[in-house]
Design a protein around this motif. Structure first.
Motif, mmCIF file in Angstrom:
data_model
loop_
_atom_site.group_PDB
_atom_site.id
_atom_site.type_symbol
_atom_site.label_atom_id
_atom_site.label_comp_id
_atom_site.label_asym_id
_atom_site.label_seq_id
_atom_site.Cartn_x
_atom_site.Cartn_y
_atom_site.Cartn_z
ATOM 1 N N UNK A 98 0.671 -1.196 0.010
ATOM 2 C CA UNK A 98 0.013 -0.068 0.155
ATOM 3 C C UNK A 98 0.882 1.408 -0.035
ATOM 4 N N UNK A 99 0.695 2.277 -0.793
ATOM 5 C CA UNK A 99 1.418 3.473 -0.840
ATOM 6 C C UNK A 99 0.887 4.397 0.184
ATOM 7 N N UNK A 100 1.792 5.207 0.832
ATOM 8 C CA UNK A 100 1.476 6.044 1.671
ATOM 9 C C UNK A 100 1.962 7.389 0.629
ATOM 10 N N UNK A 101 0.970 8.399 0.154
ATOM 11 C CA UNK A 101 1.505 9.488 -0.596
ATOM 12 C C UNK A 101 1.273 10.657 -0.013
ATOM 13 N N UNK A 102 1.906 11.690 -0.511
ATOM 14 C CA UNK A 102 1.956 12.944 0.084
ATOM 15 C C UNK A 102 0.879 13.775 0.010
ATOM 16 N N UNK A 103 0.066 14.200 0.695
ATOM 17 C CA UNK A 103 -0.901 14.861 0.488
ATOM 18 C C UNK A 103 -0.938 16.368 0.110
ATOM 19 N N UNK A 104 0.282 16.809 0.188
ATOM 20 C CA UNK A 104 0.358 18.256 -0.579
ATOM 21 C C UNK A 104 2.079 18.349 -0.781
ATOM 22 N N UNK A 128 -3.040 1.583 12.028
ATOM 23 C CA UNK A 128 -3.703 2.657 11.353
ATOM 24 C C UNK A 128 -3.711 3.960 12.317
ATOM 25 N N UNK A 129 -3.388 5.009 11.687
ATOM 26 C CA UNK A 129 -3.547 6.186 12.409
ATOM 27 C C UNK A 129 -2.085 6.569 13.023
ATOM 28 N N UNK A 130 -0.989 5.781 12.870
ATOM 29 C CA UNK A 130 0.145 5.980 13.388
ATOM 30 C C UNK A 130 1.079 6.898 12.479
ATOM 31 N N UNK A 144 1.998 12.785 8.321
ATOM 32 C CA UNK A 144 1.640 11.798 7.432
ATOM 33 C C UNK A 144 1.251 10.545 8.416
ATOM 34 N N UNK A 145 -0.090 10.033 8.350
ATOM 35 C CA UNK A 145 -0.491 8.901 9.013
ATOM 36 C C UNK A 145 -0.943 7.794 8.358
ATOM 37 N N UNK A 146 -0.568 6.633 8.726
ATOM 38 C CA UNK A 146 -0.838 5.163 8.137
ATOM 39 C C UNK A 146 -2.530 5.183 8.068
#
Length: 179
Positions: A98-104, A128-130, A144-146
């Motif tokens: 699962x990719x964690x992407x930059x929100x901005x 989740x939420x970490x 940036x949270x999981x």
């Protein structure tokens, strides 16, 4: 924008009755625009130290490297159009991750402060939420949270590295999955 369009444009009601100096500057700009090769994308004039910036439309031949002097002391200050960079292939997100992407857009930080331990390392299990990192934008720290629990498989963004919107920062693997 074609140079011929420059003289027909007017900004405000004050521009309809220009002073002699304004008319002279406008005439010099129009003369400069007509003397420049190719269609223009942008032409910026600063009356302060009388500088002119020129940007050509894409797909046109590059202008001569030397600035073109024009009557009245105006000088073209322009760079040739930037060549389109070859599209960088976004590294694929491997199946099963699962990719964690930059929100901005901003600067990615892997730790809460310089010299501190990073939020996560490769191999760490996360919930989740970490918090996995921080993206700083305009002096605001955005955590940036999981979104899901998992194991950090890869960290693609370096500490204090500029990141783009939607750029993959980390990859998570489901917990208990193959390493």
């Amino acid at each position: 924008m074609r140079p011929a369009e420059l003289s027909s444009r007017s900004g405000s009601a004050e521009d309809d009755v220009p002073g002699e100096e304004d008319r002279s500057l406008r005439d010099e700009v129009v003369d400069l625009a007509r003397a420049l090769p190719g269609p223009l994308r942008r032409l910026t004039v600063r009356s302060g130290d009388r500088a002119v910036e020129v940007e050509w439309a894409t797909g046109t031949p590059s202008p001569a490297a030397a600035p073109a002097p024009v009557s009245g002391g105006l000088q073209a200050v322009a760079s040739p159009p930037a060549e389109a960079p070859e599209p960088e292939e976004e590294p694929e997100v491997p199946e099963g991750t699962v990719a964690v992407r930059a929100p901005l857009v901003g600067t990615f930080y892997a730790a809460p402060s310089p010299g501190a331990e990073p939020f996560v390392r490769v191999g760490d299990e996360v919930e989740a939420g970490q918090t996995l990192g921080i993206v700083e934008a305009m002096k605001l720290m955005n955590p940036i949270v999981a979104d899901v629990a998992g194991v950090v498989a890869e960290i693609r963004a370096g500490d204090a590295e500029s990141v783009e919107y939607d750029q993959v920062l980390l990859l998570l693997r489901p917990p208990g999955g193959p390493r």
